[in-house]
Design a protein around this motif. Structure first.
Motif, PDB file in Angstrom:
ATOM      1  N   MET A  94       0.869  -1.408  -0.215  1.00  0.00           N
ATOM      2  CA  MET A  94      -0.192   0.108  -0.056  1.00  0.00           C
ATOM      3  C   MET A  94       1.034   1.267  -0.054  1.00  0.00           C
ATOM      4  N   ARG A  95       2.128   1.678   0.939  1.00  0.00           N
ATOM      5  CA  ARG A  95       2.701   2.420   1.120  1.00  0.00           C
ATOM      6  C   ARG A  95       3.413   2.640  -0.325  1.00  0.00           C
ATOM      7  N   LEU A  96       3.921   1.186  -0.655  1.00  0.00           N
ATOM      8  CA  LEU A  96       4.502   1.717  -2.467  1.00  0.00           C
ATOM      9  C   LEU A  96       4.224   2.417  -3.464  1.00  0.00           C
ATOM     10  N   ALA A  97       2.838   1.765  -3.397  1.00  0.00           N
ATOM     11  CA  ALA A  97       2.296   2.122  -4.583  1.00  0.00           C
ATOM     12  C   ALA A  97       1.240   3.542  -4.416  1.00  0.00           C
ATOM     13  N   TRP A  98       0.958   4.291  -3.076  1.00  0.00           N
ATOM     14  CA  TRP A  98       1.146   5.315  -3.206  1.00  0.00           C
ATOM     15  C   TRP A  98       2.010   6.028  -3.237  1.00  0.00           C
ATOM     16  N   ILE A  99       3.196   6.450  -2.666  1.00  0.00           N
ATOM     17  CA  ILE A  99       4.521   6.847  -2.966  1.00  0.00           C
ATOM     18  C   ILE A  99       4.864   6.939  -4.415  1.00  0.00           C
ATOM     19  N   LEU A 100       4.620   6.166  -5.261  1.00  0.00           N
ATOM     20  CA  LEU A 100       4.811   5.658  -6.422  1.00  0.00           C
ATOM     21  C   LEU A 100       3.912   6.712  -7.026  1.00  0.00           C
ATOM     22  N   LEU A 101       2.636   6.817  -6.546  1.00  0.00           N
ATOM     23  CA  LEU A 101       2.154   8.131  -7.503  1.00  0.00           C
ATOM     24  C   LEU A 101       1.680   9.000  -7.699  1.00  0.00           C
ATOM     25  N   PRO A 102       2.812   9.852  -7.637  1.00  0.00           N
ATOM     26  CA  PRO A 102       2.317  11.632  -7.951  1.00  0.00           C
ATOM     27  C   PRO A 102       3.936  11.219  -9.231  1.00  0.00           C
ATOM     28  N   ILE A 103       4.904   9.782  -9.425  1.00  0.00           N
ATOM     29  CA  ILE A 103       5.642   9.734 -10.329  1.00  0.00           C
ATOM     30  C   ILE A 103       4.914   9.004 -11.668  1.00  0.00           C
ATOM     31  N   SER A 104       4.239   8.295 -11.317  1.00  0.00           N
ATOM     32  CA  SER A 104       2.668   7.619 -13.020  1.00  0.00           C
ATOM     33  C   SER A 104       2.313   8.568 -13.286  1.00  0.00           C
ATOM     34  N   CYS A 105       1.549   9.640 -12.433  1.00  0.00           N
ATOM     35  CA  CYS A 105       0.925  10.500 -12.768  1.00  0.00           C
ATOM     36  C   CYS A 105       1.167  11.460 -13.159  1.00  0.00           C
ATOM     37  N   ALA A 106       2.703  12.375 -12.942  1.00  0.00           N
ATOM     38  CA  ALA A 106       3.012  12.894 -13.597  1.00  0.00           C
ATOM     39  C   ALA A 106       2.610  13.760 -14.687  1.00  0.00           C
ATOM     40  N   ALA A 107       3.401  13.231 -15.990  1.00  0.00           N
ATOM     41  CA  ALA A 107       3.034  13.302 -16.927  1.00  0.00           C
ATOM     42  C   ALA A 107       1.361  13.728 -17.502  1.00  0.00           C
TER      43      ALA A 107
END
Length: 281
Positions: free
Chosen positions: A1-14
């Motif tokens: 859960m924590r990893l998915a949330w931490i990666l969220l801004p990276i995946s959605c940035a573009a």
């Protein structure tokens, strides 16, 4: 859960960047504040397991899907950015609704030796009321600020007045779903579900005859509210009185001896119930 949330801004940035392209400075600032403010709240929630944190993530993860979908609908958004953004947002949703996550956050609010096990959300609520409540929260909290930032003072003010109170009410309703659980305690097990019962009820260890998967055609009292999936059967040696809800403000006294309950992880619950010396099987 924590990893998915931490990666969220990276995946959605573009995707989010393309969504905000050509917007006015004020709209861009407000939208960025809503998006990254929501992500920050979600990060804190992900790091602090608790029923309130679960509610926050249950709202914010679908909001990320809404933002990614809005970006995908813009013709200028590259396909790779759309795919990456949606994948990251959907991964966050899957991580939030995973049974292991739900149980961990529900149990995060436990006291002393008790262990809380989340109850499954009724299917009827998932098919209508829950998505509607999420739409009220996301739309009610974002429409007003964005319209005001765009200079739509009248519409923005009306959106704030009309949108915020229903959004707060919807958050409370969603939070009630995180407050439904079975609790293993030293003296037995407790059913805490205000959607069905006016007050929690204790099934004392000495009174419990069996805790097992329910069989087809059982006549036990159904306390699952129609939740799908494996249902557990709890039988007692003697009936216990409980106040079963028949409406928002009404409850009737009933005698319960055999009941059906629906933890999100029935197998894990049965294993732990056996360790608590309850008669499993």
């Amino acid at each position: 859960m924590r990893l998915a949330w931490i990666l969220l801004p990276i995946s959605c940035a573009a995707a989010i960047s393309h969504l905000l392209d050509h917007r006015s400075t004020a709209v861009g600032l407000v939208a960025s504040a809503l998006i990254f403010g929501g992500w920050g709240v979600g990060l804190v929630a992900a790091l602090v397991p608790d029923p309130r944190s679960l509610t926050a993530l249950r709202v914010l993860a679908p909001a990320a899907v809404v933002a990614s979908t809005a970006a995908a609908l813009r013709p200028a958004t590259p396909t790779w950015a759309t795919a990456l953004g949606l994948a990251g947002a959907l991964l966050a949703v899957v991580a939030v609704i995973a049974p292991v996550t739900v149980d961990a956050f529900v149990d995060g609010g436990s006291y002393g030796p008790e262990q809380r096990w989340a109850l499954r959300v009724p299917t009827g609520l998932l098919l209508g009321p829950v998505p509607f409540a999420l739409a009220l929260v996301i739309g009610g909290l974002s429409a007003g600020p964005l319209l005001l930032a765009a200079g739509q003072w009248v519409l923005g003010g009306l959106a704030l007045v009309a949108g915020v109170p229903p959004a707060i009410g919807a958050i409370r309703a969603i939070h009630h779903l995180a407050l439904r659980w079975l609790v293993l305690v030293p003296g037995g097990m407790v059913l805490h579900d205000r959607a069905v019962l006016a007050d929690p009820i204790l099934f004392a260890r000495g009174a419990v005859v069996a805790v097992a998967p329910a069989t087809v055609g059982t006549t036990a009292t159904d306390l699952t509210l129609g939740a799908h999936g494996l249902v557990l059967f709890v039988a007692l040696a003697e009936p216990v009185e409980a106040a079963r809800r028949t409406g928002r403000q009404r409850a009737d006294t009933v005698r319960l001896q055999e009941v059906l309950v629906s933890p999100v992880r029935p197998g894990a619950f049965l294993r732990e119930a056996g360790r608590h010396r309850l008669p499993v099987g």
